[in-house]
Design a protein around this motif. Structure first.
Motif, mmCIF file in Angstrom:
data_model
loop_
_atom_site.group_PDB
_atom_site.id
_atom_site.type_symbol
_atom_site.label_atom_id
_atom_site.label_comp_id
_atom_site.label_asym_id
_atom_site.label_seq_id
_atom_site.Cartn_x
_atom_site.Cartn_y
_atom_site.Cartn_z
ATOM 1 N N ASP A 248 0.837 -1.205 0.000
ATOM 2 C CA ASP A 248 0.000 0.000 0.000
ATOM 3 C C ASP A 248 0.872 1.255 0.000
ATOM 4 O O ASP A 248 1.541 1.546 0.984
ATOM 5 N N GLN A 249 0.870 1.958 -1.134
ATOM 6 C CA GLN A 249 1.546 3.261 -1.238
ATOM 7 C C GLN A 249 3.024 3.187 -0.851
ATOM 8 O O GLN A 249 3.504 3.987 -0.043
ATOM 9 N N LEU A 250 3.749 2.284 -1.454
ATOM 10 C CA LEU A 250 5.186 2.190 -1.163
ATOM 11 C C LEU A 250 5.972 3.074 -2.124
ATOM 12 O O LEU A 250 5.786 3.004 -3.345
ATOM 13 N N SER A 251 6.834 3.895 -1.568
ATOM 14 C CA SER A 251 7.747 4.699 -2.389
ATOM 15 C C SER A 251 9.155 4.480 -1.864
ATOM 16 O O SER A 251 9.393 4.530 -0.650
ATOM 17 N N LEU A 252 10.056 4.218 -2.783
ATOM 18 C CA LEU A 252 11.424 3.858 -2.383
ATOM 19 C C LEU A 252 12.332 4.088 -3.577
ATOM 20 O O LEU A 252 11.929 3.843 -4.716
ATOM 21 N N ARG A 253 13.546 4.552 -3.319
ATOM 22 C CA ARG A 253 14.496 4.726 -4.413
ATOM 23 C C ARG A 253 15.748 3.922 -4.060
ATOM 24 O O ARG A 253 16.282 4.053 -2.948
ATOM 25 N N ILE A 254 16.164 3.087 -4.981
ATOM 26 C CA ILE A 254 17.351 2.252 -4.757
ATOM 27 C C ILE A 254 18.398 2.671 -5.779
ATOM 28 O O ILE A 254 18.158 2.616 -6.995
ATOM 29 N N GLU A 255 19.544 3.120 -5.278
ATOM 30 C CA GLU A 255 20.585 3.654 -6.173
ATOM 31 C C GLU A 255 21.314 2.520 -6.893
ATOM 32 O O GLU A 255 21.397 1.406 -6.381
ATOM 33 N N PRO A 256 21.872 2.825 -8.067
ATOM 34 C CA PRO A 256 22.618 1.782 -8.791
ATOM 35 C C PRO A 256 23.792 1.279 -7.943
ATOM 36 O O PRO A 256 24.476 2.081 -7.314
ATOM 37 N N GLY A 257 23.981 -0.006 -7.929
ATOM 38 C CA GLY A 257 25.094 -0.603 -7.196
ATOM 39 C C GLY A 257 24.859 -0.718 -5.701
ATOM 40 O O GLY A 257 25.724 -1.198 -4.968
ATOM 41 N N GLU A 258 23.686 -0.322 -5.257
ATOM 42 C CA GLU A 258 23.396 -0.379 -3.828
ATOM 43 C C GLU A 258 23.025 -1.811 -3.408
ATOM 44 O O GLU A 258 22.406 -2.539 -4.168
#
Lengths: 259, 247
Positions: A30-40
């Motif tokens: 439900d309403q998930l927002s997330l940013r995963i950087e390259p190589g992380e």
């Protein structure tokens, strides 16, 4: 290995399942927002049924979100399914090896699927089996291998495709502790060496801490309870947060937004 | 081959032969005509007259029809697996085909087609292909969801999905299906050959019936049974080889 070049951007993600028997709706995410950087190297931790595996299926592209989106370099893994051929690889909880294929042929499988030349397939699969210490078992069938060895083959299979993104769903939790620790270490080393974006989904905080540069804690319906960099984990002012995360992950604890 | 048979099997065959021989001695005194239960010597004479060409023709018809049935059956199963709508339309048709008696198919074949060979192959295919379809579809449905998810995560083409996962995964079921349809085909081909064919074991059985030769009927039937056992033994060897990963 192709280093990951684009971040994974999850915006307002929602996934609702309708039960065929009762007709009831279940909101898995439900309403998930997330940013995963390259190589992380990120570990997503949460209790059973919190929506981690649904997120895994959405990231692979096997499910479509009800609302929101996952974009990687402007494309979505579910709508632009074939654009991610050879770019995403997965390691599941069970090894999921084809029992009719030898260890070598199992590692070759994704290479066959992406159309790599046969001689290169063999060479690359053997290289990965050697890397995982299984060269002597190249011709063994999965039934002839131990659980740990089979999971090594699964890791070799995932890395052989040289993915930009590696997804691991409870990949070490079915193994004994010694083997699990060893394979976690191998997984982290390889992911760092090849600069792939790696996402490990787990219900064990210890495992998340052993693998992730960053730990994301999910509550019910993948509610984002905490997002902590491991570099900050030992900070004195994080003591309460650490305690709250540990309490939240206990079986019957209610969810609480931690940050 | 005989040495590889279990002792109990050999004993039961010998007991049957002895009982048959006793019956053939006793038949006239029981009011049964002597030709109805011929002695083993008479049957051996009939066996010596077996024409290999007829055996080869029947075998050829069976194998050709089974290969055609398998290809059609598998393709239809794949279509039904891929599309729920196609499955909904085809499943009743497949069930109807399976419910029609063999004799009806033979009559249809005689009324519809001129060529004898085509009639025989038609009857065999229409009887065996639905069995392959149903078995293959059931086996496809039983392929592990985990394996399907794993291979899908690598984004195979539909052809690769079937070639790399589904076909190897359903191979054990397909071999079982071959064993069943082989036995079915051997029985059906004989009936199909009774109508109009001028070669083959079924035709020879028809001739034997016209000549009131029980010994010939017995001999040709024996050939059919041995042929079936030999083919099944070949399938078992193939199964051991292909499925060695299961050992």
């Amino acid at each position: 290995m192709t280093a990951a070049s684009a971040p994974i951007e999850i915006a307002g993600l929602r996934k609702v399942f309708r039960q065929t028997t009762s007709g009831q709706s279940i909101t898995a995410i439900d309403q998930l927002s997330l940013r995963i950087e390259p190589g992380e190297l990120i570990a997503i931790v949460g209790k059973t049924g919190c929506g981690k595996s649904t997120l895994f299926d959405l990231l692979i592209g096997l499910e479509h979100p009800t609302a929101g989106s996952i974009t990687i370099g402007g494309k979505t893994p579910y709508d632009d399914f074939n654009a991610f051929r050879g770019k995403i690889a997965t390691i599941f909880q069970q090894d999921r090896l084809f029992p009719w294929r030898s260890a070598l042929d199992n590692v070759k499988l994704p290479l066959e699927l992406i159309g790599i030349a046969e001689d290169i397939q063999h060479e690359r699969a053997m290289t990965w089996l050697k890397r995982l210490g299984l060269e002597k078992f190249a011709n063994a069938y999965p039934r002839e291998l131990s659980g740990g060895m089979r999971q090594r083959v699964a890791i070799a299979r995932a890395f052989a495709v040289q993915p930009e993104i590696l997804l691991a769903d409870e990949s070490f939790s079915a193994l004994d502790e010694v083997t699990a620790n060893e394979l976690r270490k191998t997984f982290v080393e390889l992911a760092r060496e090849f600069k792939s974006t790696a996402i490990l989904i787990t219900h064990q905080l210890e495992e998340a801490m052993a693998v992730g540069d960053r730990i994301v804690v999910f509550g019910k319906s993948a509610a984002l309870l905490a997002d902590v960099r491991m570099a900050d984990w030992d900070r004195a002012d994080y003591a309460l947060l650490r305690e709250a995360i540990q309490n939240t992950l206990q079986a019957n604890a209610p969810d609480a937004r931690l940050k | 081959m005989i040495s590889s048979l279990p002792r109990e099997t050999i004993i039961s065959i010998v007991l049957f032969a002895v009982a048959w021989q006793i019956m053939s001695y006793l038949a006239p005194s029981l009011g049964i005509p002597a030709f109805a239960i011929p002695g083993l010597g008479r049957i051996a004479q009939s066996l010596a007259k077996i024409t290999p060409l007829d055996v080869a023709v029947t075998l050829g018809r069976v194998l050709l029809s089974l290969v055609v049935s398998f290809v059609i059956g598998l393709l239809v199963a794949m279509l039904m697996y891929l599309s729920e709508s196609i499955e909904k339309y085809l499943r009743p048709m497949v069930r109807i085909l399976m419910a029609v008696p063999v004799v009806s198919w033979i009559l249809f074949a005689v009324l519809w087609f001129k060529g004898v060979e085509f009639r025989i192959v038609f009857v065999l295919v229409v009887v065996c292909a639905p069995v392959f379809t149903v078995d293959a579809l059931d086996n496809m449905r039983e392929v592990s969801r985990d394996l399907k998810q794993m291979i899908r995560s690598f984004r195979p083409t539909p052809f690769q999905f079937f070639h790399k996962l589904m076909l190897p995964a359903i191979t054990p079921g397909i071999i079982t299906s071959w064993k069943i349809t082989l036995s079915l085909a051997i029985r059906v081909v004989t009936i199909a050959e009774l109508v109009g064919a001028v070669t083959g074991i079924g035709h020879q059985l028809s001739v034997a019936q016209e000549l009131f030769s029980v010994a010939d009927v017995f001999a040709w039937t024996l050939v059919l049974v041995v042929l079936l056992f030999l083919l099944e033994a070949l399938l078992v060897r193939l199964e051991t080889r292909v499925l060695r990963w299961r050992a």
